[in-house]
Write an enzyme that holds these catalytic residues in place. Structure first.
Site, PDB file in Angstrom:
ATOM      1  N   ARG A   1      11.007  -7.652  11.226  1.00 14.79           N
ATOM      2  CA  ARG A   1       9.592  -7.894  10.889  1.00 14.79           C
ATOM      3  C   ARG A   1       9.083  -9.205  11.466  1.00 14.79           C
ATOM      4  O   ARG A   1       7.882  -9.363  11.683  1.00 14.79           O
ATOM      5  CB  ARG A   1       9.411  -7.920   9.370  1.00 14.79           C
TER       6      ARG A   1
ATOM      7  N   ARG B   1      10.942   2.161  -1.952  1.00 14.17           N
ATOM      8  CA  ARG B   1      10.764   0.968  -1.109  1.00 14.17           C
ATOM      9  C   ARG B   1      12.095   0.331  -0.719  1.00 14.17           C
ATOM     10  O   ARG B   1      12.186  -0.882  -0.528  1.00 14.17           O
ATOM     11  CB  ARG B   1       9.878  -0.073  -1.802  1.00 14.17           C
TER      12      ARG B   1
ATOM     13  N   ASP C   1       4.080   4.916   5.921  1.00 14.41           N
ATOM     14  CA  ASP C   1       3.226   4.465   4.824  1.00 14.41           C
ATOM     15  C   ASP C   1       2.278   5.586   4.434  1.00 14.41           C
ATOM     16  O   ASP C   1       1.906   6.403   5.282  1.00 14.41           O
ATOM     17  CB  ASP C   1       2.431   3.215   5.206  1.00 14.41           C
TER      18      ASP C   1
ATOM     19  N   ARG D   1      11.600  -5.609   2.522  1.00 16.42           N
ATOM     20  CA  ARG D   1      11.792  -7.050   2.726  1.00 16.42           C
ATOM     21  C   ARG D   1      12.955  -7.702   2.001  1.00 16.42           C
ATOM     22  O   ARG D   1      13.330  -8.822   2.325  1.00 16.42           O
ATOM     23  CB  ARG D   1      10.497  -7.795   2.354  1.00 16.42           C
TER      24      ARG D   1
ATOM     25  N   TYR E   1      -7.369   4.255  -2.289  1.00 11.17           N
ATOM     26  CA  TYR E   1      -7.382   3.227  -1.225  1.00 11.17           C
ATOM     27  C   TYR E   1      -8.572   3.401  -0.281  1.00 11.17           C
ATOM     28  O   TYR E   1      -9.140   2.433   0.218  1.00 11.17           O
ATOM     29  CB  TYR E   1      -6.073   3.264  -0.436  1.00 11.17           C
TER      30      TYR E   1
END
Ligand code: 1CP
Length: 361
Positions: free
Chosen positions: A50, A37, A86, A41, A163
């Site tokens: 973003r 990752r 992703d 962010r 998921y």
């Protein structure tokens, strides 16, 4: 295959291929580092983009995906880039509607609940269904111009099934685990479909220019050892066997929460096993008996520590692995979005400068 795919016994460019060398347990001048990752962010540059585009638009726009993939190479100096994408693009390509809810994350509108739902899933043709991924890979390779290698990735069948059945992240994945015991044939049907789709997707990524592949089995730790062996591992083995038949790239397996089963993970065929922070890295190394490389395993929360403590933590990972080749420094899981960038930069610098435990010979 691209010209820079490295063969296990091939000499490499020491400036750019340290990460690939380490994957094949070749000597390296310093321990390579990248972070799960890493495109995300904690970087103000990521947040700036973003604020203009939603997450799914960023994924689907090769120019934006390229920019954020390269940010951590430029800003923190990692030794490999990982494609900004992703794991959930595969279920989407199979026909499931994916939405991204701000402050919550990705959600499937209609989670899989019946055999009919599973039968409705479409086979994936990566070039037609996910052209933006292949285009991003081509643009990233061109823009990196050999500075560091590019890692492609996918989720494991089990983790994607989690998921797709649950609909979103969950603390217990009760719907998924109910299916495992109450309707195992349904789960197997889904895992089979996913295995084929993921194998094709990863092969297409390598053809587009990915130089290594990581399989994120982030929810592998939900299973018993026996269930892992029966339901999950064979699907991973099939994917890796196919990749190794058709593409000369190292494959990294990250089965989070399965540090007690490295013996089983070695049967996966992966070149590198990525471990979380719950197993001492020296013990992981001992268990794989110099057969595969080890990636890991700093606790991601250590990046909140002041630099002196962070250094101690990094040192204990480096010296825990010890001398000799086959270590790729990484976190035990993804980087937290609010760690200070300066700490991330300091970690990379520390690992690069630690020649004592450089794993060079
Ligand atoms: O800006 C944002 O708010 C989006 C946050 C974000 C990012 C940056 C998500 C949503 N995905 C990503 C990118 C991403 N996802 C990468 C890019 C490359 C990198 O820098 O590493 C990768 C490799 C992934 C893989 C991924 N997505 C995994 C496996 C890794 C892991 O962390 O275990 C998983 C489980 C996902 C699903 C997902 N996507 C995003 C979130 C918040 C989640 C988790 C959902 C949940 O479990 O609740």
């Amino acid at each position: 295959m691209t010209s820079s795919n490295l063969q296990p016994d091939e000499p490499v460019n020491p400036q750019t291929d340290i990460f690939l060398r380490a994957c094949y347990r070749q000597p390296v001048p310093y321990t390579p580092i990248w972070m799960m990752r890493q495109a995300g962010r904690y970087l103000p540059e990521y947040r700036a983009l973003r604020s203009q585009y939603d997450f799914l638009t960023m994924l689907r726009t090769p120019e934006l995906a390229t920019e954020v993939t390269i940010q951590p190479v430029d800003i923190v100096g990692v030794d490999a880039a990982i494609l900004f994408c992703d794991i959930l693009v595969i279920p989407e390509a199979m026909g499931m509607e994916l939405r991204f809810i701000e402050k919550q994350g990705p959600v499937f509108t209609d989670p899989l609940r019946s055999e009919h739902d599973i039968d409705q899933l479409k086979p994936v043709a990566p070039q037609e269904d996910l052209p933006y991924v292949m285009e991003a890979i081509r643009q990233i390779r061109a823009q990196l111009a050999g500075r560091v290698p590019l890692i492609g990735f996918a989720g494991s069948p089990w983790t994607l099934a989690a998921y797709m059945i649950e609909g979103q992240g969950s603390s217990h994945f009760r719907t998924l685990r109910r299916m495992l015991y109450a309707e195992p044939a349904l789960l197997e049907k889904l895992l089979d479909k996913l295995t084929i789709a993921i194998a094709k997707f990863l092969q297409a990524q390598v053809e587009a220019g990915a130089q290594a592949i990581q399989i994120f089995d982030s929810w592998g730790g939900l299973l018993t050892r026996e269930a892992y062996q029966y339901y999950s591992l064979p699907t991973i083995q099939r994917i890796i066997a196919r990749l190794h038949r058709t593409a000369n790239v190292p494959v990294i397996l990250f089965s989070r929460g399965r540090g007690a089963d490295l013996d089983l993970q070695m049967d996966s065929g992966a070149d590198v096993l990525s471990v979380d922070w719950t197993i001492p890295i020296g013990k992981a190394r001992q268990q794989v008996k110099e057969q595969v490389a080890i990636q890991g395993n700093l606790d991601p929360a250590a990046l909140y520590a002041p630099p002196e403590i962070l250094q101690e933590e990094a040192k204990s990972v480096l010296s825990g692995y010890g001398d000799g080749p086959g270590h790729i420094f990484n976190l035990g899981h993804g980087i937290f979005p609010d760690v200070p960038v300066e700490h991330v930069q300091a970690l990379v610098e520390y690992v690069h400068n630690d020649r004592k435990n450089s794993h060079a010979n």
